[in-house]
Design an enzyme around this catalytic site. Structure first.
Site, PDB file in Angstrom:
ATOM      1  N   PHE A  81       0.632  -1.385   0.115  1.00 24.62           N
ATOM      2  CA  PHE A  81       0.074  -0.039  -0.081  1.00 24.62           C
ATOM      3  C   PHE A  81       0.914   1.276  -0.057  1.00 24.62           C
ATOM      4  CE2 PHE A  81      -2.534  -3.242   2.061  1.00 24.62           C
ATOM      5  CZ  PHE A  81      -3.810  -2.999   1.558  1.00 24.62           C
ATOM      6  N   ASP A  82       0.447   2.264  -0.827  1.00 26.54           N
ATOM      7  CA  ASP A  82       0.601   3.420  -0.660  1.00 26.54           C
ATOM      8  C   ASP A  82       0.542   4.113   0.808  1.00 26.54           C
ATOM      9  OD1 ASP A  82       1.845   6.362  -1.220  1.00 26.54           O
ATOM     10  OD2 ASP A  82      -0.242   6.868  -1.299  1.00 26.54           O
ATOM     11  N   LEU A  83       1.023   5.169   1.323  1.00 29.61           N
ATOM     12  CA  LEU A  83       0.304   5.684   2.648  1.00 29.61           C
ATOM     13  C   LEU A  83      -0.631   6.890   2.597  1.00 29.61           C
ATOM     14  CD1 LEU A  83       0.416   5.517   5.540  1.00 29.61           C
ATOM     15  CD2 LEU A  83       2.477   6.502   5.885  1.00 29.61           C
ATOM     16  N   ASP A  84      -0.203   7.945   2.287  1.00 30.17           N
ATOM     17  CA  ASP A  84      -0.794   9.240   2.266  1.00 30.17           C
ATOM     18  C   ASP A  84      -1.941   9.204   1.052  1.00 30.17           C
ATOM     19  OD1 ASP A  84       0.380  10.750   4.312  1.00 30.17           O
ATOM     20  OD2 ASP A  84       2.184  10.817   2.944  1.00 30.17           O
ATOM     21  N   ASP A 132      -2.916   5.964  -4.590  1.00 28.15           N
ATOM     22  CA  ASP A 132      -3.932   6.731  -4.926  1.00 28.15           C
ATOM     23  C   ASP A 132      -3.541   7.612  -6.057  1.00 28.15           C
ATOM     24  OD1 ASP A 132      -3.456   9.560  -3.426  1.00 28.15           O
ATOM     25  OD2 ASP A 132      -2.469   7.909  -2.818  1.00 28.15           O
TER      26      ASP A 132
END
Length: 223
Positions: A10-13, A169
């Protein structure tokens, strides 16, 4: 039964952590401090997913101003970070389901790893992940595939890229995952929203974190 994914990254922000207002708050403060005016938010949002240092240097009039902007941004962020960070709905439940199903889970972010861990702690997600790759762990950040490849290497999944899903995202996340050979899922709840689907670059498009649980490998990733 074999789990559908060996790992989900996963990306975070904007993907696991709702930090967009924090990021914009710090951006506006930095621009007011150094320019006495604030460019449209869209200018900053377009660069989300690449390292902070690079984003600020692209807006600065010199290397020196870029360095000063970075110092201002980071110092201000420290004072407001913990009060402006929260997980997106369903994050903890999704990660628990993935782990229970046998998948390794990891974070690949353009944040420095120390701040990424602080963000995860504020979201109640610290200690959850098998691997975390931050901007300070690599020479080339997303959209280069190096961060994703490093996560795969640390998980012992080199050569098994087609068993891995990367959820992010931003277009930078999708391109990094594709270049690394993983499947990619575009998170439409982030700041890029439906614009992510225009290029049809990702393998999957998901409206909610919970939707990740229904994803299964296709005949060929990135096609």
């Amino acid at each position: 039964m074999k789990p559908p994914w060996a790992a989900v990254l996963f990306d975070l922000d904007g993907t696991l952590a709702d930090t967009i207002e924090l990021i914009l708050h710090c951006f506006r403060h930095t621009m007011r401090t150094h320019r006495d005016e604030v460019p449209p938010d869209a200018i900053w949002l377009a660069g989300l997913g690449i390292p902070l240092r690079q984003q600020l240097r692209d807006l600065a009039r010199s290397e020196e101003e870029g360095a000063a902007m970075l110092e201002t941004y980071v110092a201000f962020q420290r004072t407001v970070h913990d009060d402006m960070v929260s997980p997106f709905p369903g994050a903890s439940e999704l990660l628990s389901e993935l782990r229970a199903g046998g998948a390794a889970i990891g974070v690949v972010t353009s944040k420095r790893s120390g701040l990424a861990r602080r963000t995860l702690a504020c979201c109640g997600l610290d200690g959850t992940f098998d691997v975390l790759v931050g901007a300070d762990d690599v020479a080339r950040a997303k959209p280069d595939p190096e961060p994703v490849r490093l996560a795969l290497s640390r998980l012992g999944l080199h050569g098994r890229e087609s068993e891995v899903l990367f959820v992010g995202d931003s277009p930078h996340d999708v391109r990094a995952g594709r270049a690394a050979g993983t499947y990619t899922a575009a998170a439409l709840w982030g700041p890029f929203g439906q614009a992510l689907s225009e290029g049809r670059e990702a393998d999957f498009y998901v409206e909610r974190l919970a939707d990740v649980l229904a994803l299964r490998p296709l005949p060929s990733p990135g096609r």
